[in-house]
Design a protein around this motif. Structure first.
Motif: not given
Length: 455
Positions: A409-412, A415-418
């Motif tokens: 997620n940090r590297l794009g 996606p992760f939510y919330p």
């Protein structure tokens, strides 16, 4: 015409049809008549199934691959197709298709492995890499422009249609696969200055799940200080399709049972006779050549419920890509859950994401959502290094599954939510108020500042 997968009515247009991991009469009963009726048009139907399932009785040929071994059969079929239709002879329809619609012509860098395994495939060569050699151009986003070898000029070139044309004004009119005057080189074999180099490739045939290393050769050229080869050259090496003058360990023939990806090798794993594997691969390719891509595979949950199903899928879809079937009516990839067509998808997407009152939608993969938000990760003792490649550079060693997800997620990548510790609607109100108070020039600037400060 096709979008992601065809309507089941498109089975009627196929002139060679495989049911692979999809028991159509039982699980797609309303659609099954298309499969049965197309046989009256002379279409051959082949079923891959570990048991005598309902769909087998409709098949002209049954390949009884043992459960979970489908990738071995697909790799061996690919070995035959590549050898007989790309190396021993060249089928123009296939080569023209892969040059325009796949990444087989793209250049990949070769680097020394830090653990002494020798040369290994690394990242795609990009236009940004060319800048240091004086071969680049001034188009924006060069880091997102993959590069091919242009046979007409004898130099690396970034073609249309890369991600570098997707998100900027200069890319307008170029977000397509029009090659123009470019003549992409599928292989670097025979290119001036090319040298034969041995590389290390990962292999996952060990039944214990432990990977091994195969050493095979590819032609390579230097672009500046980078050593590169094509995806196609890497593909031939991985499948074990040898060519004269290249170093490494190669199969002695289709009957070489010790060398990965030969028909005889897969027979020991799948129980499908080598002769049946060869015959199916030849008929698959012959039909694709003569019909211009009207070979179709109906595939389904019989495969996608297995661990590493993603790479099994890739081994199978590669057969369709190398024979020019993807995107053709009567050909391509008919996925088991292929009812998600554009019209119903549009309505579902609006409802599922409540787009009548908030945009943009925030969607992510369901498995990761529940894994994290129901605290399943707390009792999971699995770590990413247990499934790494034998040529891993140890970047995943010691990472828990949750850590790997956070990194992606940090590297794009995923996606992760919330993504915040409060309701995003409240956060938006706070950001807007902060901008109005003059605490930041924009909402984005304020949110970034809050994240950096830990607030």
């Amino acid at each position: 015409d096709q979008t992601d997968v065809p309507e089941s009515g498109d089975w009627w247009d196929a002139s060679y049809l495989m049911m692979w991991g999809s028991n159509v009469p039982l699980t797609r009963t309303p659609d099954a008549h298309w499969m049965a009726e197309v046989r009256y048009r002379g279409t051959k139907v082949v079923t891959v199934s570990p048991d005598y399932a309902d769909n087998v009785k409709f098949a002209d040929e049954w390949l009884p691959a043992q459960a979970g071994t489908d990738a071995a059969l697909a790799m061996a079929m690919g070995h035959v197709m590549l050898k007989e239709n790309f190396v021993d002879r060249e089928v123009p329809f296939f080569t023209d298709y892969v040059k325009q619609y796949t990444d087989l012509t793209m250049l990949v860098t070769l680097v020394e492995h830090p653990d002494g395994h020798g040369l290994t495939a690394a990242k795609f060569l990009t236009a940004q890499d060319l800048a240091a050699t004086g071969l680049g151009d001034d188009r924006p986003d060069p880091a997102f422009r993959t590069v091919l070898w242009d046979g007409s000029t004898g130099r690396p070139v970034a073609p249309n249609g890369t991600m570098g044309d997707r998100y900027n004004e200069a890319g307008k009119g170029n977000w397509n696969l029009d090659l123009g005057d470019l003549k992409p080189a599928l292989s670097l074999l025979g290119v001036e200055g090319a040298e034969a180099r041995e590389i290390a490739l990962p292999c996952f045939e060990d039944p214990r799940g432990e990977g091994t290393v195969i050493r095979r050769g590819v032609p390579a050229v230097r672009v500046g200080d980078q050593l590169v080869t094509t995806v196609y050259d890497l593909m031939l090496a991985q499948y074990g399709v040898g060519r004269e003058g290249l170093p490494g360990q190669w199969p002695s023939g289709y009957d070489d049972v010790t060398s990965p990806y030969t028909p005889a090798w897969q027979a020991e794993i799948t129980s499908v006779p080598a002769e049946a594997c060869i015959r199916t691969a030849r008929q698959f390719a012959q039909n694709s050549e003569e019909s211009k891509g009207r070979t179709m595979i109906i595939i389904g949950a019989g495969i996608c419920h297995w661990f590493h199903a993603d790479v099994t899928y890739r081994a199978i879809i590669a057969l369709l890509m190398m024979t020019g079937c993807i995107g053709k009516n009567g050909g391509g990839w008919a996925h088991y859950v292929g009812q998600e067509k554009c019209r119903p998808m549009t309505g579902w997407f609006n409802m599922a994401n409540a787009m009548d009152w908030q945009r943009p939608p925030r969607t992510m993969i369901g498995t990761a959502y529940w894994y994290m938000h129901t605290d399943q990760w707390r009792t999971d003792g699995f770590s990413a290094d247990q499934i790494t490649s034998p040529l891993s550079t140890h970047k995943l060693d010691g990472l828990h599954t949750a850590d790997a997800m956070a990194l992606s997620n940090r590297l794009g990548w995923m996606p992760f939510y919330p993504q915040f510790d409060r309701n995003p609607l409240d956060l938006a109100d706070e950001a807007k108020a902060a901008v109005e108070r003059g605490e930041a020039a924009s909402v984005g600037e304020w949110v970034a500042g809050q994240l950096k400060s830990g607030a």
